[in-house]
Motif scaffolding. Structure first.
Motif, PDB file in Angstrom:
ATOM      1  N   GLY A 596      45.319  30.062  -9.486  1.00  0.00           N
ATOM      2  CA  GLY A 596      44.979  31.154 -10.388  1.00  0.00           C
ATOM      3  C   GLY A 596      44.275  32.322  -9.737  1.00  0.00           C
ATOM      4  O   GLY A 596      43.975  33.309 -10.412  1.00  0.00           O
ATOM      5  N   ARG A 597      43.998  32.272  -8.424  1.00  0.00           N
ATOM      6  CA  ARG A 597      43.305  33.349  -7.726  1.00  0.00           C
ATOM      7  C   ARG A 597      44.274  34.013  -6.755  1.00  0.00           C
ATOM      8  O   ARG A 597      44.992  33.343  -6.020  1.00  0.00           O
ATOM      9  N   TRP A 598      44.265  35.371  -6.745  1.00  0.00           N
ATOM     10  CA  TRP A 598      45.085  36.101  -5.783  1.00  0.00           C
ATOM     11  C   TRP A 598      44.391  36.094  -4.429  1.00  0.00           C
ATOM     12  O   TRP A 598      43.240  36.507  -4.310  1.00  0.00           O
ATOM     13  N   LEU A 599      45.093  35.615  -3.407  1.00  0.00           N
ATOM     14  CA  LEU A 599      44.545  35.546  -2.057  1.00  0.00           C
ATOM     15  C   LEU A 599      45.474  36.280  -1.094  1.00  0.00           C
ATOM     16  O   LEU A 599      46.703  36.209  -1.207  1.00  0.00           O
ATOM     17  N   LEU A 600      44.862  37.005  -0.146  1.00  0.00           N
ATOM     18  CA  LEU A 600      45.621  37.706   0.884  1.00  0.00           C
ATOM     19  C   LEU A 600      46.238  36.680   1.830  1.00  0.00           C
ATOM     20  O   LEU A 600      45.539  35.816   2.363  1.00  0.00           O
ATOM     21  N   THR A 601      47.537  36.756   2.030  1.00  0.00           N
ATOM     22  CA  THR A 601      48.257  35.768   2.832  1.00  0.00           C
ATOM     23  C   THR A 601      48.457  36.286   4.247  1.00  0.00           C
ATOM     24  O   THR A 601      49.032  37.362   4.448  1.00  0.00           O
ATOM     25  N   LEU A 602      48.000  35.523   5.216  1.00  0.00           N
ATOM     26  CA  LEU A 602      48.190  35.875   6.626  1.00  0.00           C
ATOM     27  C   LEU A 602      49.536  35.349   7.109  1.00  0.00           C
ATOM     28  O   LEU A 602      50.012  34.310   6.638  1.00  0.00           O
ATOM     29  N   PRO A 603      50.166  36.032   8.061  1.00  0.00           N
ATOM     30  CA  PRO A 603      51.421  35.504   8.625  1.00  0.00           C
ATOM     31  C   PRO A 603      51.148  34.242   9.421  1.00  0.00           C
ATOM     32  O   PRO A 603      50.042  34.027   9.918  1.00  0.00           O
ATOM     33  N   ASP A 604      52.163  33.367   9.522  1.00  0.00           N
ATOM     34  CA  ASP A 604      52.015  32.153  10.321  1.00  0.00           C
ATOM     35  C   ASP A 604      51.822  32.523  11.784  1.00  0.00           C
ATOM     36  O   ASP A 604      52.404  33.492  12.279  1.00  0.00           O
ATOM     37  N   MET A 605      50.984  31.745  12.460  1.00  0.00           N
ATOM     38  CA  MET A 605      50.673  32.022  13.867  1.00  0.00           C
ATOM     39  C   MET A 605      50.951  30.779  14.708  1.00  0.00           C
ATOM     40  O   MET A 605      50.625  29.663  14.297  1.00  0.00           O
ATOM     41  N   ASP A 606      51.558  30.998  15.886  1.00  0.00           N
ATOM     42  CA  ASP A 606      51.844  29.914  16.814  1.00  0.00           C
ATOM     43  C   ASP A 606      50.719  29.838  17.833  1.00  0.00           C
ATOM     44  O   ASP A 606      50.680  30.588  18.804  1.00  0.00           O
TER      45      ASP A 606
END
Length: 675
Positions: A596-606
């Motif tokens: 229920g909370r909007w969260l900033l999504t980071l790109p996947d990192m290797d």
């Protein structure tokens, strides 16, 4: 932490003047009436406390003064309905004033609590960072590489022995050939000497004797030629065979050098393995220490919440409820009583709203701890505490809505005017938000509280917040991100990042340490030189990725946010995902709705790439240095953007850890370097 008591003195002065006027009128008509006399004394006392008289009562004496007012008004309450209304109103005012002390203590305890939350988050960041280091170090297993190296060493050792044996055999053959060739040539030389002697004798001898000597010399000449030919043939065989010995020798040297290289690589791997084990142990110990500090800080936070915060808020609520009860008894037809009831209900509502804010902050902290990777030992407890805090938040918001409704009703009934009317209008926004949350909607209470309750009393405060096109319920989160970026409060932004993997948590931990100093340097360079440090560093790097990149919220993007407002954003929401764009930001921001909370999504990192791991470590090391260089820009020591780069480089070159990382990076970039 918002302190909503700033409006209390005006409220008390206004109501005191109304009640004092009523009390004096009552006393003038019946001066000998003890009830009227008590009302007059109470009115005078209240007037003194609230600043209506020339004497200002110090805060440490106010509790006694309020108690005196209540005691003075008691006789008026018992004297009959004519005096009781004014006496009850004065009592309610005094009890409202008595609530100030626990409210102040509550506000102080909440400030300490929020400070401790910040400390706890720093311990959590350290725990995640050290745990990531330990995990990465433990993942390094040289067994396969060492086995291959040992196999190569064994192969080269066998090849060396084989070539040495072959060389020895060739050398023995060459030596035998050389000895035999020498013997034949020496024999031929000896025969040549004899031939010369026979010819010399023949020259002195008679004809018959000379003929015999000449025949002997010819025979020896033939024998010498035969021996010489045999010697030359043997020498030719030496010339053919001897290069094979040299070739075998070169192969011995080649295999020896290759073996030594493998042995050197084996030692490097063994040293690296030992260093990795040491790093894993030290980082693991540091993570454990951070976890202990975190647990201790959480214990203090819980103690504060269940102790001072709960106690002072309950004391304030008890005083306010008692004041409300007496104000309601003062008379339903009294405008001043209704206004006071509205004030008290609003204070109760704001107290409940503020308690809900504290519960929400605690729940958010517990949810962050429960989601930490690797899991903390008290993860289950943190999950339970988060759930309980969310329930307490809901209860407090229900209570706030009920009190807000009651305040609105009282103000409307009293015909609210002036400052009461202004408060009523501003109350509407909070009432709407509390109603949404009380109805079960997911509401970012921290953003709502910050945006709605921290407004000033000027004309701008009455304006409704702008909304991003298509933002829907994402607007409060965007408001919080903008406000935090503009105020340099980056921790609040990090709390709204969906760091759902250990790699992303490590990225967030590194950025937490580096961004404050980096953004300070960015601002200082823009103010002094008209160009930001980030832009200059990108140009120097040929336009490659900027410092502090994290999806659409890189350091450059954070700086751009300072010049934006929510209405500048364009939001596209698809189910539980959203894409947010704005002019000047380097790339879109992606959001995901989680619980229920909007969260900033980071790109996947290797993070399997050592260069990526070292990049994060570089941020951690350079973070404090950014702040030092920013101070030099601010005080005028550095006069150009180039001087900033030189100063930063010089400072970094004095740091052994930085130099070691640079050396490791160079090794990674070399062809055939460690991978």
């Amino acid at each position: 932490m918002t302190d909503f008591r700033h409006r209390r003195p005006d409220v008390l002065r206004r109501c005191t003047l109304l009640v004092m006027a009523a009390g004096l009128a009552l006393a003038a008509g019946c001066d000998r009436d003890e009830g009227a006399k008590s009302v007059r004394q109470a009115s005078t006392g209240m007037h003194t406390i609230t600043g209506g008289a020339t004497t200002i009562v110090p805060s440490k004496e106010r509790e006694k003064a309020y108690t005196d007012v209540i005691n003075d008004a008691k006789a008026g309450i018992d004297a009959g309905p004519e005096a009781a209304g004014a006496a009850l109103l004065l009592t309610a005012q005094a009890q409202l004033g008595q609530a100030d002390e626990p409210l102040g203590q509550y506000a102080a305890a909440e400030r300490e609590y929020l400070n401790r939350v910040t400390v706890a988050r720093s311990h959590l960041a350290a725990y995640i960072e050290h745990s990531s280091q330990s995990s990465a170090a433990r993942q390094y297993d040289p067994a396969k590489d060492l086995a291959e190296i040992e196999k190569g060493i064994a192969t080269h050792t066998a090849s060396i022995a084989e070539q040495q044996k072959e060389k020895a055999e060739i050398d023995a053959v060459v030596a035998d050939l050389q000895a035999r060739a020498k013997a034949e040539l020496d024999a031929a030389a000896a025969l040549d000497t004899e031939v010369a002697q026979l010819r010399e004798q023949a020259a002195r001898a008679t004809a018959v004797q000379g003929e015999t000597l000449i025949k002997q010399a010819a025979e020896k000449r033939r024998a010498a030629d035969t021996r010489r030919m045999a010697g030359l043939q043997l020498q030719a065989q030496v010339d053919v065979t001897q290069p094979r010995s040299a070739e075998a020798g070169l192969l011995v040297d080649k295999f020896t050098n290759q073996k030594e290289d493998l042995e050197s690589t084996r030692k490097e791997i063994q040293d690296r393995d030992a260093a990795s084990k040491q790093l894993a142990a030290s980082a693991g110990a540091a993570a454990a220490q951070s976890a202990e500090k975190l647990a201790a800080e959480i214990a203090e936070i819980v103690k504060l919440r269940t102790g001072a915060i709960a106690e002072t808020s309950e004391q304030a609520r008890t005083k306010l409820n008692a004041a409300k009860g007496n104000a309601q008894k003062a008379g339903a037809a009294s405008s001043s009583a209704k206004t006071l009831v509205g004030d008290i209900n609003q204070s109760l509502a704001e107290l409940a709203w503020q308690r809900a804010f504290g519960h929400a902050a605690f729940a958010q902290l517990m949810e962050t701890l429960a989601a930490a990777q690797p899991p903390l030992s008290d993860r289950a407890k943190y999950e339970a505490d988060a759930k309980a805090a969310r329930e307490e938040e809901k209860k407090a918001l229900d209570e706030a809505k009920e009190a807000f409704d009651a305040a609105k009703s009282a103000y409307n009934s009293a015909g609210a005017k002036g400052d009461a009317k202004d408060r009523l209008e501003r109350l509407g926004e909070l009432l709407e938000k509390s109603g949404q949350r009380a109805a079960g909607e997911k509401l970012d209470l921290l953003a709502a509280f910050s945006a709605k309750t921290r407004k000033s009393d000027d004309a701008d405060a009455a304006r409704a917040p702008e909304t991003a096109p298509g933002a829907d319920d994402l607007t409060p989160t965007l408001e919080m991100i903008l406000t935090s970026a503009q105020q340099g409060q980056y921790d609040a932004i990090f709390d709204h990042i969906n760091a759902d993997t250990a790699e992303k948590q490590q990225m967030v931990a590194a950025l937490r340490g580096a961004l404050p100093g980096l953004m300070r340097l960015e601002t200082a360079c823009k103010e002094k030189f008209g160009k930001g440090f980030i832009e200059a560093s990108q140009q120097a790097a040929g336009g490659m990725g900027g410092i502090g990149a994290m999806g659409g919220m890189g350091a450059g993007g954070l700086d751009q946010l300072k010049n934006l407002k929510v209405s500048d954003f364009t939001v596209n929401i698809t189910g539980d995902t959203a894409t947010v764009t704005a002019p000047g930001t380097p790339e879109p921001m992606n959001f995901t709705k989680v619980d229920g909370r909007w969260l900033l999504t980071l790109p996947d990192m290797d993070m399997s790439n050592p260069m990526a791991r070292m990049g994060l470590k570089m941020l951690e090391v350079t973070g404090p240095v950014f702040g030092e260089v920013a101070a030099e820009v601010e005080n005028g020591t550095l006069q150009s953007i180039e001087a900033v780069t030189v100063s930063l480089t010089q400072k970094l070159q004095t740091m052994p850890e930085f130099l070691e990382m640079m050396q490791q990076m160079q090794q990674q970039l070399q062809p055939g370097g460690p991978k």
